[in-house]
Scaffold this active site. Sequence first.
Site, PDB file in Angstrom:
ATOM      1  CB  ILE A 172      40.633  31.386  33.444  1.00  0.00           C
ATOM      2  CG1 ILE A 172      40.396  30.102  32.625  1.00  0.00           C
ATOM      3  CG2 ILE A 172      42.064  31.407  33.971  1.00  0.00           C
ATOM      4  CD1 ILE A 172      40.667  28.819  33.395  1.00  0.00           C
ATOM      5  CE1 TYR A 173      40.723  38.591  38.688  1.00  0.00           C
ATOM      6  CE2 TYR A 173      38.322  38.537  38.782  1.00  0.00           C
ATOM      7  CZ  TYR A 173      39.530  39.029  39.241  1.00  0.00           C
ATOM      8  OH  TYR A 173      39.543  39.957  40.248  1.00  0.00           O
ATOM      9  CB  ALA A 174      36.034  33.427  38.920  1.00  0.00           C
ATOM     10  CB  THR A 196      43.439  32.309  38.963  1.00  0.00           C
ATOM     11  OG1 THR A 196      42.825  33.583  38.723  1.00  0.00           O
ATOM     12  CG2 THR A 196      43.713  31.624  37.633  1.00  0.00           C
TER      13      THR A 196
END
Length: 337
Positions: free
Chosen positions: A152-154, A156
């Site tokens: 999810i970090y990547a 976003t």
Amino acid sequence: MDRVFVTGSAGFIGFHLSRLLLEEGHAVHGYDGMTDYYDVALKRDRHALLHRHDGFAATEAMLEDAAALDAAIDAFAPDVIVHLAAQAGVRYSLENPRAYVEANVVGTFNVMEAARRRKVRHLLIASTSSVYGANEEMPFRETDKADTPLTIYAATKKATEAMSHAYAHLHDLPTTLFRFFTVYGPWGRPDMAPILFASAIAAGRPINVFNHGEMYRDFTYVDDLVRAIRLLIDVPPVRPASPAEVPAGDSLSPVAPWRVVNIGNSDKVRLTDFIDAIEEHMELKAVRNLLPIQPGDVPATWADATLLQRLTGYRPQTGFRDGVARFVAWYRDYYGR
């Protein structure tokens, strides 16, 4: 001299960039939420060093607070905005994905809206090498597809790249994204590998080494990274008259004043060699707990920094052994270990 608004100014990279800009004589206004994702005392110590400069002031508020962000930007009237604030950490995104959407997507939208309204000369936004996701061909190039994020970090960060392109196209807002590779150095985040390793080694605790040590990273020394950002400030992208005017190998959009740039050392280093260097400078041996690769991790990252060099005449060049020596010296001084 420019007036530069820096989000995440109490963070690892934001602190170093703000200090560099202040040393050059620019006016800097920092904006930081001082979240407790990691030790807030470290963030306040960074800000305390910046406050020694007459040209520095700061606002403590969250990116999601659009009114506070707008008020700070309007009062400062920046020429340039460098947006570095984010919810960081690949592994934490597995535990608390909502925090990443709120900070990285909603927060970045608020920054873009303020930049559009103020008509700043250049908006620069931090992205990440994690957007390359499952890509296997290396070194990674900005023109490679980046459609397979693994966390999810990547995801976003990839979303902010897409949103910023739309803003650049619609509002003729010169925008540069930079994809960071594995950044390390003095004043680093305690959740990142160098401090985790150094703290455990100093205390005689085992360190976790994922993928049984067969991990390769493009370790980039923080001073090199912020020097690259500083130089990119002076190279705002210009909307090309036609797609045919985009130079080969350039990520410049054919329809917007928008570009994405890798900032990396252009050298993949085996994780076990990096740990060896920490051991050497700490004069202690690590107890290594060899583990499988974690969900969302990739076995290797490696930047092609040709575009950065073409645009600025500069590319990161600090070797990891020299960088680790400087990091360990700071670690011992700051933590007294």
